[in-house]
Design a protein around this motif. Structure first.
Motif, PDB file in Angstrom:
ATOM      1  N   LYS A   3       0.825  -1.211   0.000  1.00 35.64           N
ATOM      2  CA  LYS A   3       0.000   0.000   0.000  1.00 35.64           C
ATOM      3  C   LYS A   3       0.854   1.254   0.000  1.00 35.64           C
ATOM      4  N   GLY A   4       1.906   1.200  -0.765  1.00 36.48           N
ATOM      5  CA  GLY A   4       2.814   2.332  -0.841  1.00 36.48           C
ATOM      6  C   GLY A   4       2.147   3.600  -1.319  1.00 36.48           C
ATOM      7  N   TRP A   5       1.094   3.448  -2.139  1.00 40.53           N
ATOM      8  CA  TRP A   5       0.426   4.641  -2.690  1.00 40.53           C
ATOM      9  C   TRP A   5      -0.168   5.528  -1.611  1.00 40.53           C
ATOM     10  N   ILE A   6      -0.450   4.910  -0.424  1.00 38.06           N
ATOM     11  CA  ILE A   6      -1.022   5.699   0.663  1.00 38.06           C
ATOM     12  C   ILE A   6      -0.065   6.812   1.075  1.00 38.06           C
ATOM     13  N   ALA A   7       1.227   6.587   0.864  1.00 38.42           N
ATOM     14  CA  ALA A   7       2.219   7.574   1.273  1.00 38.42           C
ATOM     15  C   ALA A   7       2.341   8.720   0.267  1.00 38.42           C
ATOM     16  N   TYR A   8       1.799   8.560  -0.941  1.00 40.69           N
ATOM     17  CA  TYR A   8       2.039   9.567  -1.978  1.00 40.69           C
ATOM     18  C   TYR A   8       1.637  10.993  -1.597  1.00 40.69           C
ATOM     19  N   PRO A   9       0.421  11.197  -1.035  1.00 36.09           N
ATOM     20  CA  PRO A   9       0.078  12.577  -0.665  1.00 36.09           C
ATOM     21  C   PRO A   9       1.092  13.196   0.282  1.00 36.09           C
ATOM     22  N   TYR A  10       1.574  12.367   1.208  1.00 30.21           N
ATOM     23  CA  TYR A  10       2.550  12.879   2.166  1.00 30.21           C
ATOM     24  C   TYR A  10       3.855  13.228   1.467  1.00 30.21           C
ATOM     25  N   VAL A  11       4.220  12.349   0.525  1.00 28.76           N
ATOM     26  CA  VAL A  11       5.462  12.593  -0.205  1.00 28.76           C
ATOM     27  C   VAL A  11       5.355  13.916  -0.966  1.00 28.76           C
ATOM     28  N   VAL A  12       4.202  14.126  -1.622  1.00 32.12           N
ATOM     29  CA  VAL A  12       4.000  15.375  -2.353  1.00 32.12           C
ATOM     30  C   VAL A  12       4.095  16.569  -1.408  1.00 32.12           C
ATOM     31  N   TRP A  13       3.413  16.429  -0.281  1.00 31.95           N
ATOM     32  CA  TRP A  13       3.449  17.480   0.731  1.00 31.95           C
ATOM     33  C   TRP A  13       4.879  17.784   1.155  1.00 31.95           C
ATOM     34  N   LEU A  14       5.623  16.732   1.477  1.00 30.76           N
ATOM     35  CA  LEU A  14       6.994  16.919   1.958  1.00 30.76           C
ATOM     36  C   LEU A  14       7.855  17.598   0.904  1.00 30.76           C
ATOM     37  N   ILE A  15       7.646  17.171  -0.346  1.00 30.68           N
ATOM     38  CA  ILE A  15       8.449  17.770  -1.417  1.00 30.68           C
ATOM     39  C   ILE A  15       8.122  19.248  -1.549  1.00 30.68           C
ATOM     40  N   MET A  16       6.792  19.569  -1.532  1.00 28.17           N
ATOM     41  CA  MET A  16       6.386  20.943  -1.770  1.00 28.17           C
ATOM     42  C   MET A  16       6.776  21.883  -0.631  1.00 28.17           C
ATOM     43  N   PHE A  17       6.600  21.422   0.568  1.00 23.55           N
ATOM     44  CA  PHE A  17       6.733  22.349   1.691  1.00 23.55           C
ATOM     45  C   PHE A  17       7.995  22.173   2.516  1.00 23.55           C
ATOM     46  N   ILE A  18       8.751  21.129   2.259  1.00 25.83           N
ATOM     47  CA  ILE A  18       9.990  20.979   3.012  1.00 25.83           C
ATOM     48  C   ILE A  18      11.192  20.918   2.073  1.00 25.83           C
ATOM     49  N   PHE A  19      11.110  20.026   1.086  1.00 17.21           N
ATOM     50  CA  PHE A  19      12.273  19.825   0.244  1.00 17.21           C
ATOM     51  C   PHE A  19      12.544  21.037  -0.644  1.00 17.21           C
ATOM     52  N   VAL A  20      11.503  21.534  -1.305  1.00 15.59           N
ATOM     53  CA  VAL A  20      11.686  22.678  -2.212  1.00 15.59           C
ATOM     54  C   VAL A  20      12.153  23.923  -1.457  1.00 15.59           C
ATOM     55  N   PRO A  21      11.493  24.285  -0.328  1.00 22.14           N
ATOM     56  CA  PRO A  21      11.986  25.459   0.412  1.00 22.14           C
ATOM     57  C   PRO A  21      13.432  25.299   0.860  1.00 22.14           C
ATOM     58  N   LEU A  22      13.775  24.063   1.249  1.00 20.48           N
ATOM     59  CA  LEU A  22      15.144  23.816   1.689  1.00 20.48           C
ATOM     60  C   LEU A  22      16.117  24.072   0.540  1.00 20.48           C
ATOM     61  N   LEU A  23      15.731  23.584  -0.639  1.00 18.82           N
ATOM     62  CA  LEU A  23      16.561  23.807  -1.820  1.00 18.82           C
ATOM     63  C   LEU A  23      16.709  25.300  -2.092  1.00 18.82           C
ATOM     64  N   LEU A  24      15.590  26.013  -1.924  1.00 20.69           N
ATOM     65  CA  LEU A  24      15.629  27.457  -2.163  1.00 20.69           C
ATOM     66  C   LEU A  24      16.596  28.146  -1.208  1.00 20.69           C
ATOM     67  N   ILE A  25      16.556  27.686   0.070  1.00 24.54           N
ATOM     68  CA  ILE A  25      17.458  28.297   1.051  1.00 24.54           C
ATOM     69  C   ILE A  25      18.906  28.045   0.650  1.00 24.54           C
ATOM     70  N   VAL A  26      19.177  26.776   0.256  1.00 26.86           N
ATOM     71  CA  VAL A  26      20.533  26.455  -0.186  1.00 26.86           C
ATOM     72  C   VAL A  26      20.905  27.341  -1.383  1.00 26.86           C
ATOM     73  N   PHE A  27      19.948  27.462  -2.290  1.00 28.21           N
ATOM     74  CA  PHE A  27      20.173  28.257  -3.494  1.00 28.21           C
ATOM     75  C   PHE A  27      20.517  29.713  -3.138  1.00 28.21           C
ATOM     76  N   TYR A  28      19.668  30.319  -2.312  1.00 33.38           N
ATOM     77  CA  TYR A  28      19.892  31.711  -1.935  1.00 33.38           C
ATOM     78  C   TYR A  28      21.215  31.903  -1.213  1.00 33.38           C
ATOM     79  N   SER A  29      21.633  30.866  -0.464  1.00 29.29           N
ATOM     80  CA  SER A  29      22.823  31.048   0.368  1.00 29.29           C
ATOM     81  C   SER A  29      24.102  31.050  -0.458  1.00 29.29           C
TER      82      SER A  29
END
Lengths: 274, 347
Positions: A3-29
């Motif tokens: 039932k791996g698909w159950i994790a997909y919404p969370y994965v999307v969430w994590l990518i959008m709100f944690i991973f991408v902002p983190l990348l942006l911070i690295v980028f800006y720095s």
């Protein structure tokens, strides 16, 4: 994992709100805008090593350390009282520890302002007694007080939850084998409560290092901590690059100390909040 | 076995929040004796043990150790050690550290400690387990560590609070024998708490039967089994037929509408008494040859014997016999004078 698909919404969430902002911070720095456009640079990180900023970091670590030690010294005995079977009013006491956490953090800190002000409650009382008014606000003591007051429950609760789980017969067994109450504490109760102590320290130290509200309100801006510094870069000076670099440095420091903490915690499972 | 007294409880009573738990306990325990406190749960046996260990203070009364009053001496100063019901091993220490705990507190020489720990592990058959964590041990192994941890301190008295309660039947039987052997080998006084009458009969030199905070009877296993002092003891130790009877005169008791000869005397004429007969002492004989007659109600096969219910004159007799009588058959019942135990009515 069928039932791996159950994790997909969370994965999307994590990518959008944690991973991408983190990348942006690295980028800006690591970039800066010049006439030729955007170029790679490490100058934001270099800038951090100027003495004035190192001082800010050291001050943050130092004040957080003092607050954590005070929280531990105050919190451990309180947790023991709460966990002891004999104490009748422990429910009330536990409630009193928890209730402030239900209130807004900012509000709690503002409350201290009215208490400590030049014409605040405490000084009014002091002058009523005919004593000279004291400078209670806008110094290191006020900042530490604010940290201890706000973070004490985060020290007490993890220790309490570990202590209450210690089987009473284990303590009796230690007494039975010749240990007086001091030895029982040193050899049995304290070692068994270590997971709680470790997570208590983590939960107080981390927010204490990064806080900017407490230091701004109670320190009056004279005690710039690393949190304030980061806040300034984003809100006032607009130097997002430097702010991002500072954030990353903080993150690495926190990761580093978490790693050290978890090393101590490795065998003692359970009890902690991490 | 010497007769030297080691522990004495004098008029010990205990109440928890106004609920009496122990009522005037008087008891002495001799050196090298295996004493069992036996009774149903809630009878006060564990409280008695905890008072000896120092974990509870008696409300009134005294505890004497070798004649000295130790009522107010804290547990860590008493020369007794305890094996707790749930083992209470230190989870943050390995097997060897657990066993060495008491010796380390006494600041004994490290080399000597190591040697003693090794000896103990040999004694409880756990050689090579020194560095194992206690969580990785089975219940039986944890139990042995708990015993070793207590015994390594060479206590004068070892207190055991239902130590085998959590083990399965087979393991329990094995540990019973092991414990008894250890006790004999080391010559230490064991005070053992259990609700299992069979365990008590197997292991003890002396059994103290307790109920509702009162000592019912103190005696050897054979005494207690054969000569129970009252109906409670008779019922609790093994199975019994307890029947209302009337003492017609000395050596003559009437029950089940029949006058039986017995060996008891000293009762008032026509005094109402409890008559106790063990199921194996109810002898079934062919119809017409018995003192009384009855009809077989049910038969259960129990392995060594058959358990039968035989109804006769309104009384249901519990009978143990190696010979089976078919259900609904009419049989005779004989009870020998020796097997009839007469007890004064308590209530």
């Amino acid at each position: 994992m069928k039932k791996g698909w159950i994790a997909y919404p969370y994965v999307v969430w994590l990518i959008m709100f944690i991973f991408v902002p983190l990348l942006l911070i690295v980028f800006y720095s690591v970039i800066k805008t010049t006439d030729q456009g955007i170029v790679f640079t490490l100058e934001h990180f270099q800038r951090f090593f100027e003495p004035i900023y190192i001082m800010v970091l050291l001050r943050s670590l130092y004040l957080a350390l003092i607050s954590t030690v005070i929280c531990l010294l105050l919190g451990y005995p309180l947790a023991m009282i709460l966990a002891s079977k004999d104490y009748r009013h422990k429910r009330v006491l536990l409630l009193l520890v928890v209730i402030p956490m239900w209130m807004n953090f900012l509000l709690r800190t503002y409350a201290w302002l009215t208490l400590l002000e030049k014409n605040g409650v405490i000084n009014s009382f002091i002058s009523f007694l005919g004593l000279p008014k004291m400078e209670l606000l806008y110094n290191q003591g006020a900042v530490v007080l604010g940290m201890v007051y706000n973070f004490l429950p985060f020290m007490v609760l993890p220790i309490y939850s570990v202590l209450i789980k210690i089987d009473k017969s284990i303590i009796e067994a230690a007494e039975d084998l010749g240990a007086n109450s001091r030895v029982v504490f040193r050899k049995v109760i304290f070692p068994l409560s270590l997971p709680g102590v470790v997570s208590g320290i983590t939960m107080v130290y981390m927010p204490a290092v990064t806080t900017f509200v407490i230091s701004r309100l109670l320190g009056g801006g004279q005690f710039t901590l690393i949190g304030n510094l980061i806040e300034q870069q984003f809100l006032y000076t607009g130097e997002w690059g430097f702010g991002s670099a500072l954030s990353l440095i903080m993150m690495i420091l926190i990761l580093f100390s978490m790693a050290i903490m978890s090393k101590y915690e490795k065998e003692n499972e359970g009890g902690g909040l991490f | 076995m010497t007769n030297q007294e080691i522990i004495r409880l004098v008029d010990v009573s205990k109440t928890f929040d106004d609920t009496p738990v122990l009522n005037n306990i008087n008891l002495y325990i001799r050196r090298n004796e295996f004493v069992t406190l036996l009774g149903p749960s809630g009878c006060g046996k564990t409280t008695t043990l905890r008072i000896i260990g120092g974990f509870e203070d008696p409300t009134t009364g005294k505890v004497l150790f070798e004649g000295q009053d130790i009522t107010d001496v804290p547990p860590y100063k008493r020369k007794v050690n305890t094996v707790f019901q749930k083992y209470a091993l230190f989870p943050h220490m390995n097997v060897a550290e657990n066993i060495a705990f008491g010796l380390n507190i006494k600041k004994m020489d490290k080399k000597l400690i190591k040697e003693k720990v090794e000896n103990m592990l040999n004694l409880v058959n756990l050689k090579g387990f020194e560095n194992r964590s206690v969580d990785s041990l089975s219940g039986g192994q944890q139990q042995r560590v708990a015993i070793a941890r207590a015994l390594v301190n060479e206590p004068d008295v070892l207190l055991l609070d239902e130590p085998l309660g959590a083990l399965d039947l087979k393991l329990r039987k094995g540990m019973q024998i092991e414990l008894k052997n250890i006790q004999k080998k080391l010559g230490i006084t064991f005070i053992y708490v259990t609700h299992d009458q069979e365990e008590a009969l197997t292991m003890s030199d002396t059994i103290v039967v307790m109920n509702e905070g009162v000592i019912q009877q103190i005696g050897t296993p054979i005494d207690i089994y054969n000569e129970p002092k009252n109906a409670f003891v008779a019922d609790f130790i093994g199975e019994s037929n307890i029947i209302d009877g009337v003492m017609i005169e000395d050596y003559m008791v009437e029950f089940a509408n029949y006058r039986f000869k017995c060996l008891d005397s000293g009762f008032d004429p026509n005094e109402k008494v409890d008559v106790v007969v063990r199921p194996e002492d109810v002898k079934l004989v062919p119809k017409g040859q018995g003192m009384i007659e009855g009809r077989v109600l049910s038969v259960l096969f129990k392995g060594v014997h058959y358990e039968m219910l035989v109804q006769s004159n309104g009384i249901k007799w519990l009978v143990h016999s190696t010979l089976m009588e078919p259900v609904d058959s009419i049989v005779g019942i004989n009870i020998l004078p020796d097997d009839i135990h007469i007890m004064k009515k308590v209530r």
